[in-house]
Design a protein around this motif. Structure first.
Motif, PDB file in Angstrom:
ATOM      1  N   ARG A   1     -39.924 -13.333 -57.752  1.00 38.95           N
ATOM      2  CA  ARG A   1     -40.691 -12.859 -56.597  1.00 38.95           C
ATOM      3  C   ARG A   1     -40.315 -13.589 -55.305  1.00 38.95           C
ATOM      4  N   LEU A   2     -40.050 -14.888 -55.416  1.00 38.60           N
ATOM      5  CA  LEU A   2     -39.816 -15.699 -54.225  1.00 38.60           C
ATOM      6  C   LEU A   2     -38.341 -15.800 -53.839  1.00 38.60           C
ATOM      7  N   GLY A   3     -37.438 -15.547 -54.779  1.00 36.21           N
ATOM      8  CA  GLY A   3     -36.022 -15.729 -54.493  1.00 36.21           C
ATOM      9  C   GLY A   3     -35.684 -17.197 -54.259  1.00 36.21           C
ATOM     10  N   ILE A   4     -36.382 -18.067 -54.939  1.00 33.94           N
ATOM     11  CA  ILE A   4     -36.269 -19.508 -54.793  1.00 33.94           C
ATOM     12  C   ILE A   4     -35.307 -20.054 -55.856  1.00 33.94           C
ATOM     13  N   THR A   5     -34.585 -21.118 -55.555  1.00 35.35           N
ATOM     14  CA  THR A   5     -33.689 -21.707 -56.546  1.00 35.35           C
ATOM     15  C   THR A   5     -34.504 -22.392 -57.640  1.00 35.35           C
ATOM     16  N   ARG A   6     -33.943 -22.457 -58.822  1.00 37.42           N
ATOM     17  CA  ARG A   6     -34.628 -23.081 -59.958  1.00 37.42           C
ATOM     18  C   ARG A   6     -34.966 -24.538 -59.656  1.00 37.42           C
ATOM     19  N   HIS A   7     -34.044 -25.233 -59.011  1.00 35.54           N
ATOM     20  CA  HIS A   7     -34.248 -26.649 -58.702  1.00 35.54           C
ATOM     21  C   HIS A   7     -35.457 -26.838 -57.777  1.00 35.54           C
ATOM     22  N   VAL A   8     -35.533 -26.066 -56.705  1.00 30.33           N
ATOM     23  CA  VAL A   8     -36.642 -26.191 -55.745  1.00 30.33           C
ATOM     24  C   VAL A   8     -37.954 -25.789 -56.409  1.00 30.33           C
ATOM     25  N   LEU A   9     -37.935 -24.701 -57.167  1.00 32.63           N
ATOM     26  CA  LEU A   9     -39.153 -24.249 -57.846  1.00 32.63           C
ATOM     27  C   LEU A   9     -39.639 -25.295 -58.835  1.00 32.63           C
ATOM     28  N   THR A  10     -38.728 -25.847 -59.618  1.00 31.68           N
ATOM     29  CA  THR A  10     -39.092 -26.895 -60.576  1.00 31.68           C
ATOM     30  C   THR A  10     -39.734 -28.072 -59.863  1.00 31.68           C
ATOM     31  N   ASP A  11     -39.135 -28.496 -58.752  1.00 28.00           N
ATOM     32  CA  ASP A  11     -39.648 -29.629 -57.982  1.00 28.00           C
ATOM     33  C   ASP A  11     -41.054 -29.357 -57.457  1.00 28.00           C
ATOM     34  N   ARG A  12     -41.277 -28.177 -56.876  1.00 28.54           N
ATOM     35  CA  ARG A  12     -42.592 -27.859 -56.301  1.00 28.54           C
ATOM     36  C   ARG A  12     -43.657 -27.720 -57.379  1.00 28.54           C
ATOM     37  N   LEU A  13     -43.336 -27.068 -58.484  1.00 23.60           N
ATOM     38  CA  LEU A  13     -44.304 -26.920 -59.573  1.00 23.60           C
ATOM     39  C   LEU A  13     -44.652 -28.282 -60.172  1.00 23.60           C
ATOM     40  N   LYS A  14     -43.647 -29.125 -60.349  1.00 25.22           N
ATOM     41  CA  LYS A  14     -43.882 -30.472 -60.891  1.00 25.22           C
ATOM     42  C   LYS A  14     -44.847 -31.252 -59.994  1.00 25.22           C
ATOM     43  N   LYS A  15     -44.618 -31.177 -58.680  1.00 27.34           N
ATOM     44  CA  LYS A  15     -45.488 -31.887 -57.736  1.00 27.34           C
ATOM     45  C   LYS A  15     -46.920 -31.359 -57.797  1.00 27.34           C
TER      46      LYS A  15
ATOM     47  N   ARG B   1     -52.465 -36.275 -45.683  1.00 29.79           N
ATOM     48  CA  ARG B   1     -52.444 -36.451 -47.136  1.00 29.79           C
ATOM     49  C   ARG B   1     -52.333 -35.107 -47.856  1.00 29.79           C
ATOM     50  N   THR B   2     -53.023 -34.098 -47.346  1.00 28.46           N
ATOM     51  CA  THR B   2     -52.940 -32.755 -47.926  1.00 28.46           C
ATOM     52  C   THR B   2     -51.541 -32.196 -47.763  1.00 28.46           C
ATOM     53  N   LEU B   3     -50.963 -32.361 -46.575  1.00 32.50           N
ATOM     54  CA  LEU B   3     -49.615 -31.866 -46.327  1.00 32.50           C
ATOM     55  C   LEU B   3     -48.585 -32.543 -47.225  1.00 32.50           C
ATOM     56  N   SER B   4     -48.847 -33.769 -47.641  1.00 34.27           N
ATOM     57  CA  SER B   4     -47.909 -34.449 -48.538  1.00 34.27           C
ATOM     58  C   SER B   4     -47.809 -33.737 -49.884  1.00 34.27           C
ATOM     59  N   VAL B   5     -48.808 -32.923 -50.212  1.00 33.67           N
ATOM     60  CA  VAL B   5     -48.813 -32.177 -51.476  1.00 33.67           C
ATOM     61  C   VAL B   5     -48.444 -30.712 -51.257  1.00 33.67           C
ATOM     62  N   VAL B   6     -49.026 -30.062 -50.261  1.00 31.50           N
ATOM     63  CA  VAL B   6     -48.859 -28.610 -50.100  1.00 31.50           C
ATOM     64  C   VAL B   6     -48.188 -28.218 -48.788  1.00 31.50           C
ATOM     65  N   GLY B   7     -47.573 -29.157 -48.093  1.00 31.19           N
ATOM     66  CA  GLY B   7     -47.119 -28.897 -46.741  1.00 31.19           C
ATOM     67  C   GLY B   7     -45.730 -28.347 -46.552  1.00 31.19           C
ATOM     68  N   ASP B   8     -45.198 -27.595 -47.481  1.00 26.67           N
ATOM     69  CA  ASP B   8     -43.931 -26.930 -47.212  1.00 26.67           C
ATOM     70  C   ASP B   8     -44.055 -25.454 -47.573  1.00 26.67           C
ATOM     71  N   ARG B   9     -43.163 -24.651 -47.034  1.00 26.25           N
ATOM     72  CA  ARG B   9     -43.279 -23.194 -47.183  1.00 26.25           C
ATOM     73  C   ARG B   9     -43.239 -22.748 -48.630  1.00 26.25           C
ATOM     74  N   TRP B  10     -42.383 -23.342 -49.448  1.00 27.41           N
ATOM     75  CA  TRP B  10     -42.282 -22.888 -50.839  1.00 27.41           C
ATOM     76  C   TRP B  10     -43.567 -23.161 -51.595  1.00 27.41           C
ATOM     77  N   THR B  11     -44.168 -24.314 -51.371  1.00 32.51           N
ATOM     78  CA  THR B  11     -45.407 -24.646 -52.069  1.00 32.51           C
ATOM     79  C   THR B  11     -46.517 -23.674 -51.682  1.00 32.51           C
ATOM     80  N   LEU B  12     -46.623 -23.354 -50.408  1.00 28.94           N
ATOM     81  CA  LEU B  12     -47.655 -22.406 -49.975  1.00 28.94           C
ATOM     82  C   LEU B  12     -47.413 -21.018 -50.562  1.00 28.94           C
ATOM     83  N   LEU B  13     -46.164 -20.604 -50.656  1.00 34.06           N
ATOM     84  CA  LEU B  13     -45.868 -19.299 -51.247  1.00 34.06           C
ATOM     85  C   LEU B  13     -46.106 -19.299 -52.760  1.00 34.06           C
ATOM     86  N   ILE B  14     -45.830 -20.419 -53.411  1.00 35.94           N
ATOM     87  CA  ILE B  14     -46.151 -20.542 -54.839  1.00 35.94           C
ATOM     88  C   ILE B  14     -47.660 -20.424 -55.029  1.00 35.94           C
TER      89      ILE B  14
END
Length: 161
Positions: A45-59, A15-28
């Protein structure tokens, strides 16, 4: 088990991994603990695409790990701040950093020191029993089914020693 079904598992780790279980989320989250709050700063700082960053922050906001706070009204601009739930992830992040310092650092050693404000010393996290205060490792723990495991298959496999 499918990725989008992790939050339905009778397992706190899944259940925790469903929220924070990918590399971008952990780096955020790492950057949040380092004081980063603004979208553009995360992106740079992360060199992350806007789309991926938006998705992770929203989650993270949807799950109550971060909240948005306005820092400018015209035009409206918001920053991301850790909630109490988000701050509770610090021990997880620190444990991962400690593992990396131990097993992934180069000859120069750990890239960052964590200083305990109260005593002023560089510290390394240590897991201790909440009841007796003794340090614990994986070999010191036994698992048993809890109330959230009702009507499920056996908890522990027969190949565990």
């Amino acid at each position: 088990m499918r990725w989008e079904e992790l939050d339905q598992q009778p397992c706190s780790l899944a259940r925790t991994l469903s929220v924070v279980g990918d590399r971008w989320t952990l780096l955020i989250l790492r950057d949040c603990f380092l004081g980063v709050r603004r979208f553009e700063t995360f992106e740079r700082r992360l060199g992350i695409t806007r789309h991926v960053l938006t998705d992770r922050l929203k989650k993270l906001v949807e799950h109550g790990v971060l909240y948005k706070s306005a820092y400018q009204e015209r035009p409206r601009r918001e920053e991301y701040r850790l909630t109490g739930k988000g701050l509770d992830l610090y021990t997880v992040i620190l444990a991962l950093v400690n593992w990396g310092d131990k097993h992934m650092a180069d000859d120069r050693g750990a890239p960052v020191k964590h200083i305990h404000k109260a005593c002023g010393h560089a510290m390394h996290p240590q897991m201790v029993c909440s009841e007796c205060g003794e340090p614990i490792t994986a070999r010191d723990i036994r698992v048993e089914a809890g109330d959230g495991w009702q009507d499920r298959a056996p908890l522990v496999g027969s190949d565990r020693s």
